[in-house]
Design an enzyme around this catalytic site. Structure first.
Site, PDB file in Angstrom:
ATOM      1  N   ASP A  31      -1.190  -4.796   3.170  1.00  0.00           N
ATOM      2  CA  ASP A  31       0.148  -4.335   3.541  1.00  0.00           C
ATOM      3  C   ASP A  31       0.435  -4.822   4.957  1.00  0.00           C
ATOM      4  OD1 ASP A  31       2.092  -1.862   2.339  1.00  0.00           O
ATOM      5  OD2 ASP A  31       2.318  -2.296   4.478  1.00  0.00           O
ATOM      6  N   GLY A  88       1.497   1.012  -5.029  1.00  0.00           N
ATOM      7  CA  GLY A  88       0.317   0.196  -4.783  1.00  0.00           C
ATOM      8  C   GLY A  88      -0.956   1.008  -4.657  1.00  0.00           C
ATOM      9  N   HIS A 130      14.972  -4.826 -17.143  1.00  0.00           N
ATOM     10  CA  HIS A 130      14.472  -3.568 -16.588  1.00  0.00           C
ATOM     11  C   HIS A 130      15.573  -2.973 -15.725  1.00  0.00           C
ATOM     12  CE1 HIS A 130      11.635  -0.576 -15.406  1.00  0.00           C
ATOM     13  NE2 HIS A 130      11.623  -0.934 -14.142  1.00  0.00           N
ATOM     14  N   ARG A 138       8.233   6.004 -21.075  1.00  0.00           N
ATOM     15  CA  ARG A 138       9.250   7.043 -20.882  1.00  0.00           C
ATOM     16  C   ARG A 138       9.901   7.412 -22.211  1.00  0.00           C
ATOM     17  NH1 ARG A 138      11.490   4.332 -15.263  1.00  0.00           N
ATOM     18  NH2 ARG A 138      10.182   5.580 -13.859  1.00  0.00           N
ATOM     19  N   ASN A 155       3.282   4.075  -2.342  1.00  0.00           N
ATOM     20  CA  ASN A 155       2.881   4.991  -3.416  1.00  0.00           C
ATOM     21  C   ASN A 155       2.442   4.263  -4.682  1.00  0.00           C
ATOM     22  OD1 ASN A 155       3.319   7.325  -1.929  1.00  0.00           O
ATOM     23  ND2 ASN A 155       5.434   7.555  -2.618  1.00  0.00           N
ATOM     24  N   ALA A 187       0.819  -1.213   0.000  1.00  0.00           N
ATOM     25  CA  ALA A 187       0.000   0.000   0.000  1.00  0.00           C
ATOM     26  C   ALA A 187       0.850   1.259   0.000  1.00  0.00           C
ATOM     27  CB  ALA A 187      -0.939   0.002   1.208  1.00  0.00           C
TER      28      ALA A 187
END
Length: 307
Positions: free
Chosen positions: A32, A13, A174, A150, A11, A9
């Protein structure tokens, strides 16, 4: 109605839950380990529904049992990067967290599709697959959609055009060895290579590779979450709606691109059963070489893990 569970929970999530709720894709559970955090954010988002006009059911909880029978589980748990920290630096802590998360997913939501967002992305996605015991097509990672977004944003800025007209493609790991593909990137159907000279494209590629780190350095604390959550939801929507979208994702390779037994960012077809197909693109030799370096880094890290 579909059931979607978001693990974590923070930012990323919470913003993902917000976007899912606004689209009314299904009932949502946000869990969370921090007491009160998912409950408070869920209550806030429920009240936002009265203003934004959505009726999505949102449950905040510290109990994994609430994710029971989920159709889709999105993993955003783990620590975020700090300034100067590489994604690889995260492996020791996040591998333990995700192994535990994954065992709970297998226990309570054994038929779910799993999207991993936790970094180092390709390695943690491998851990999630092994720890759940799920079919490889049912566990994949969010990477290329964010990286491609991006790249597209930087292209639109460079060309002074709408982001809506840019279709970008980024594959590979990544991280520092991702591979933006200018030859498969278009602006209203026109290849990027016809619109910009090689040196300007190279600068955009370099900025894309460093896109996450650029935000981390500016924020000082934490990392990006608006763009990542948008990328997550585009993938979640493809699964829930079974829309067969072609999106780049970290998928398990079995001979694709000359790689075997690792997760890697490639174009895939996403639907209700997860990764339904992996698309192989023709690459130039330098791109293949970057892929080989990237895959070797991932493979070496995996070989040192205790799973």
């Amino acid at each position: 109605m579909a059931k979607i569970s978001v693990i974590g929970a923070g930012n990323v999530g919470a913003t993902t839950v917000q976007r899912l709720a606004e689209l009314e894709l299904g009932e949502i559970v946000m869990t969370d380990i921090v007491e009160g955090l998912p409950q408070g954010k869920a209550l806030d988002l429920i009240q936002a529904g009265a203003i934004k006009g959505y009726d999505t059911s949102i449950i905040g909880t510290n109990d994994y049992a609430e994710i029971v029978d989920s159709d889709l589980v999105i993993i955003t748990a783990g620590i975020a990067r700090k300034p100067g920290m590489t994604r690889e630096d995260l492996i020791k802590t996040n591998s333990k967290i995700i192994a535990e998360v994954s065992r709970n997913i297998a226990k309570y939501a054994p038929d779910s599709i799993v999207i991993n967002v936790t970094n180092p992305l390709d390695i943690i996605t491998y851990i999630a697959m092994k720890s759940t015991g799920f079919e490889t097509k049912k566990v994949f990672g969010m990477s290329g959609v964010l990286d491609s977004g991006r790249f597209a944003s930087f292209i639109a800025e460079e060309l002074k055009c709408s982001k809506k007209d840019v279709q970008a493609m980024v594959i590979g790991g990544h991280g520092d060895l991702m591979v933006p593909l200018p030859q498969y990137t278009t602006v209203s159907g026109v290849p990027l290579t016809d619109l910009l000279p090689g040196d300007r494209i190279a600068r955009l590629v370099e900025r894309t590779v460093n896109g996450g780190a650029e935000i981390v350095e500016l924020l000082k604390q934490g990392s990006a979450f608006y763009a990542p959550s948008a990328a997550i939801v585009s993938m979640a929507e493809a699964v829930i709606k079974n829309s067969k979208r072609i999106l780049p994702a970290s998928a398990y390779l079995e001979g694709h691109y000359g790689q075997e037994g690792i997760y890697f960012g490639v174009p895939v077809k996403l639907g209700a059963s997860g990764v339904e197909e992996i698309l192989e693109l023709k690459l130039d030799e330098s791109q293949y070489e970057t892929l080989r370096k990237s895959s070797e880094t991932i493979r070496n890290t995996i070989s040192q893990l205790e799973i």
